[in-house]
Design a protein around this motif. Structure first.
Motif, PDB file in Angstrom:
ATOM      1  N   TYR A 720      39.746  39.057  44.977  1.00 32.99           N
ATOM      2  CA  TYR A 720      40.374  37.858  45.551  1.00 32.99           C
ATOM      3  C   TYR A 720      41.828  38.204  45.823  1.00 32.99           C
ATOM      4  N   ASP A 728      42.781  34.557  52.707  1.00 30.83           N
ATOM      5  CA  ASP A 728      42.293  35.410  51.606  1.00 30.83           C
ATOM      6  C   ASP A 728      41.756  36.704  52.214  1.00 30.83           C
ATOM      7  N   ARG A 733      35.390  37.389  49.817  1.00 30.01           N
ATOM      8  CA  ARG A 733      35.382  36.483  50.967  1.00 30.01           C
ATOM      9  C   ARG A 733      34.594  37.096  52.127  1.00 30.01           C
ATOM     10  N   ALA A 777      37.677  33.198  44.747  1.00 31.26           N
ATOM     11  CA  ALA A 777      37.397  33.495  46.152  1.00 31.26           C
ATOM     12  C   ALA A 777      36.434  32.466  46.735  1.00 31.26           C
TER      13      ALA A 777
END
Length: 936
Positions: A720, A728, A733, A777
């Motif tokens: 993250y 991000d 992600r 995340a």
């Protein structure tokens, strides 16, 4: 857009600081408390891991992540599995019994100082000094049995008579050694001998022993009862030191929990002046059946003992000493110990002279008359000195340099009178042939391994070990019997809706088509000067593809490297080849078949993959065939088909979307691994790779995300990564978004994580650091309802082996063997699974630790699911030894890690107070290949 939300202003940072312990002297009746082994290990690994300690005072430059009370703890075992065919096996665990829980070990801190008050860090020298101290002062120590770890810890059963000691130890230097040193220092032997009382002086060391803590055996009993056993790792560490003490007394080489002795039958030459030395691993473990001794055959690499000249000839693969590269020799010889052939004295190499023996001149003081005070200084060469004073005619004095064995000032020895001392570890990187030879020489049949282990346990005579006897510990000499089960292989689906049932962990694609074959219309063959017929290779590949249902057009072009390019660097060679490809192809091809001149570790591989995957966006398949066979082409096609989005086979339950716990609920499977730099590139960053499943309800298609991070750091740092603009850039992600896009806009309601490469002391970090970053995340994408998590750690580097209890030669256990009783943890949730077919050598089961299970798998369901994930490996038609997601993460990290060799060196901070150097970002994959299985 899916998965949108606000940024959480929390990000992990590394704590880079050494923590100094203060050990105070115990007053009468007072016992100072020391950190437990878990805390000590956390302090030591804090420089490597993303771990922080709340009471640390650090430089203002270093940001600290405050660690609160852990949110999660390792789960306990919910039950046992029942599926499969029952089977009784033998394991290389030997039952150990303890007569009393009241035994207490006393730990003492040992500090060994030289004459100039410097701490002795060399473990071998420290052991020698400690042994001399014990022999000299055994009466003062009441002849107490001791176990010394060669560093700073000493253990006894019961206390010593005092809380602190200070001893002065003398290690005498012999006349022979002084003469050699005097020769190169400009003093004649006769003069040295006459003034021996003044010239000879023993090395003096000070040994301080201070009481530190008590280590009772009672936590072992608590652990075996399934109770909370604080300090259990301290006890096991003490017992392991006790085990190694006996081997140390016999002069064995100690490497972590293994020991190696100078036995000719245990040595195997692997080329290049390197020898594989066979030894034994021993460690105590708490299991469901009680305390056990885990004994196994182990292998380490040592420098081949013998004449230094012979070693250099083998190491550099040259025939004559005059052809030796002395710059390479200087690096490889530094810190090795040698003995002189004329007086059998031992020295440590600190360097090599710039001049050969017949040109290296030093001033020698000699007596010129009857009066001892009449001294004349003459210039003499090293070769003349040894001829006159030792009657040694140096054969290669004209071009062989001398070894420098001096500490503070130069002290030279002719290279050809020196031999390398045995049992010195070789820590440099191995060549391709050496690696292949090492694998071949260290491979053992199950029957041979079992015989060696049984023999070693008997020969070690643990019943005669005084410290074990005083501790009340007895070790059986027979391997433990273990009850296990053999799970059935999952059914597979291939082309034409055919079923395929694996046999003995393998299945054949002969006369079978791929389930979803790729269609290849534009491709090319690239040959980097490999001596093979590329036209023949392409024709055979097309014919093999037709049998598998893969439509392959003829290659658009065959591109051969020109002779002039062969002399250039690997980067230049690749750049020139890319220019040729762009010039000869009408548009970007679907893939490139690259023929490399070397089979493995080819210097062209990294630059080639980097250019194709990052710049051009083209998947490639590299080959270096020595012989074209149907099996070879089948394996190549498996990889090409997977990289181009095709599917060779699926699990039958995956094909019908009926996987228990997964088929009806959007589930994402993650594999995580970290690859560390090679010994030749200690400054290179570690490579973290994560793969995530795509196209739910499939569980065999994956996308990889790869990042560079601090060297030797095992915890993944970029899970993250919130940026200042509110986005991000973390790895999780990427995977979440691609899962959503490929799974009919379904968000994962369940996430199953397989983590590789961590040990028991890091389990809480996986749960409370890495999992926490994954949750952040997920929340960053705007989600409130978190998915359910199941987290497993897979360990491959352990020493537990399983043998069939009956049958010819104790063969390998069959694929699908699972063990969740007996040798497993007394209370935590773990099991051993041997999914692969052990054709060569002894199979090593994967050790799975279930840290968390919010999904709620039953033991049978989880074990069958893990077993099935070993059959979705796209690179071969055999079950892999560990689940496919971990294999894929390992391959992705290794492949992208090859890019590092084409980047600049990575700067390191000069001191611990400086911030870590910012590593250049690894180049990102081209959008065209980002979601491909390029790592297959």
């Amino acid at each position: 857009m899916p998965f949108q939300g606000s940024v959480l202003d929390i990000r992990p940072v590394l704590l880079l600081q050494h923590l100094m312990e203060k050990v105070s002297l115990c007053e009468a009746g007072g016992v100072p408390s020391l950190p437990s082994s878990e805390a000590k290990l956390a302090q030591k690994t804090d420089l490597k891991q993303n771990v922080t300690l709340p009471d640390a005072s650090v430089s203002p430059k270093v940001k600290i992540q405050q660690v609160e009370t852990p949110k999660y703890s390792v789960m306990k075992r919910p039950g046992f599995g029942n599926c499969g065919e029952p089977m009784t096996m033998l394991s290389n665990h030997f039952k150990a019994s303890i007569s009393s829980p009241d035994v207490v070990f006393y730990q003492y801190t040992v500090l060994i100082l030289s004459e100039d008050k410097l701490a002795i860090k060399n473990k071998e020298l420290a052991r020698r000094i400690f042994h001399e101290m014990y022999q000299t002062y055994s009466l003062e120590l009441k002849q107490k049995e001791m176990a010394y770890d060669g560093d700073t810890s000493l253990y006894t059963v019961g206390p010593l008579s005092q809380n602190s000691y200070e001893f002065v130890v003398f290690l005498e230097e012999t006349t022979a050694r002084r003469r050699v040193e005097s020769a190169v220092s400009g003093v004649s032997p006769s003069r040295t001998a006459k003034k021996s009382k003044h010239s000879f002086r023993s090395q003096t060391f000070t040994v301080q022993i201070i009481f530190a803590a008590k280590v009772p055996l009672s936590p072992v009993f608590a652990s075996l009862e399934g109770l909370e056993a604080k300090g259990i790792h301290d006890v096991l560490r003490v017992l392991d030191v006790v085990l190694r003490q006996k081997a140390s007394n016999k002069g064995a080489l100690l490497v972590r929990q293994s020991y190696f002795q100078n036995n000719v039958t245990d040595l195997a030459d692997i080329g290049g002046g390197v020898t594989a030395c066979r030894g034994f691993h021993t460690s105590f473990r708490t299991t469901m059946d009680g305390l056990s001794l885990n004994a196994d055959v182990s292998t380490t690499l040592i420098v081949t003992p013998g004449p230094v000249t012979d070693f250099l000839l083998m190491n550099q693969n040259v025939r004559e000493p005059r052809n030796i590269d002395w710059e390479r020799a200087k690096k490889i010889l530094k810190n090795l110990r040698v003995k002189t052939t004329h007086n059998n004295m031992e020295f440590k190499i600190t360097g090599i002279s710039d001049k050969p023996c017949n040109q290296l001149v030093f001033p020698l003081k000699v007596k010129t008359g009857s009066n001892a005070n009449e001294i004349e200084t003459v210039e003499t060469t090293v070769s003349d000195y040894y001829l006159k004073h030792h009657n040694i005619q140096l054969t290669y004095s004209a071009y062989l340099p001398c070894l420098n064995v001096g500490k503070k000032k130069p002290s030279y020895l002719p290279l050809e009178i020196c031999t390398i001392v045995s049992l010195q570890r070789y820590t440099k990187a191995l060549s391709i042939t050496q690696r292949a030879s090492l694998v071949e020489r260290s491979r053992l049949k199950p029957s041979d391994r079992k015989m060696l282990i049984d023999t070693a346990v008997v020969n070690n005579q643990y019943e005669d070990d005084q410290m074990l006897s005083v501790s009340g510990i007895k070790i059986q000499k027979q391997m433990n019997k273990v009850d296990g089960r053999v799970l059935g292989a999952p059914k597979l689906k291939v082309g034409n809706n055919e079923d395929c049932i694996p046999q003995n962990g393998r299945w054949s694609m002969r006369n079978k088509a791929f389930l979803s074959p790729a269609r290849i219309e534009l491709w090319a063959v690239v040959n980097f000067s490999a001596p093979c017929d590329t036209s023949h290779i392409s024709r055979e590949l097309i014919n093999c593809g037709i049998k598998k249902g893969v439509h392959i057009e003829r290659p658009h072009t065959l591109i051969e490297e020109d002779q002039l390019s062969k002399r250039c660097s690997s980067i230049v060679r690749v750049d020139r080849m890319i220019e040729k490809i762009i010039g000869k192809l009408p548009r970007a091809p679907q893939f490139l078949l690259c023929v490399l001149p070397e089979k493995k570790n080819c210097e062209l591989y990294g630059p080639w993959k980097k250019q194709c995957l990052c710049k051009l966006g083209i998947v490639t398949q590299c080959i270096s065939p020595t012989k074209i066979t149907d099996q070879y082409l089948n394996n190549v096609l498996l990889k090409i088909n997977a990289k181009l989005g095709g599917i060779s086979s699926l699990l039958a339950v995956e094909y019908s979307s009926s996987i228990p716990f997964i088929g009806g609920t959007p589930t994402m499977i993650i594999g995580m691994d970290v690859s560390h730099g090679s010994p030749r590139r200690p400054d290179a960053p570690s490579i973290a790779a994560i793969v995530g499943s795509l196209s739910w309800p499939l569980i065999s298609k994956y996308k990889a995300s790869v990042r560079a991070q601090s060297p030797k750091v095992e915890m993944i740092e970029s899970l993250y990564k919130p940026l200042e603009d509110g986005t991000d850039d973390g790895m999780i992600r990427e995977l979440l978004v691609d899962f959503y896009r490929s799974s009919n806009h379904c968000k994962p309601k369940q996430i199953i994580i397989f983590r590789d490469g961590v040990n028991e002391s890091q389990f809480n970090q996986v749960l409370n650091i890495e999992l926490d970053q994954i949750i952040k995340a997920y929340q960053h994408l705007g989600e409130v309802d978190l998915p359910r998590f199941t987290v497993l750690v897979a360990q491959k580097k352990h020493h537990t082996k399983l043998f069939q209890a009956s049958g010819s030669g104790y063969d390998n256990v069959p694929p699908g063997t699972v063990v969740d009783k007996g040798i497993v943890h007394p209370k935590n949730y773990d099991f051993y699974l041997c999914a692969q077919s052990g054709v060569i050598g002894t199979s090593r089961p994967a050790h799975y630790h279930v840290l968390m299970d919010e999904i709620g798998f039953q033991p049978d369901d989880l074990q069958n699911f893990v077993h099935s994930l070993s059959y979705v490996y796209r690179r071969s038609t055999a079950a892999c030894s560990v689940v496919a997601p971990i294999c894929y993460a390992h391959h992705a990290a290794a492949q992208v890690g090859q890019f590092i060799d084409t980047l600049d060196t990575y700067p390191q901070p000069e001191s611990a107070s400086e911030e870590p150097a910012a590593f250049p970002e690894l180049p990102r994959l081209h959008a065209k290949v980002d979601c491909s299985m390029f790592f297959c």
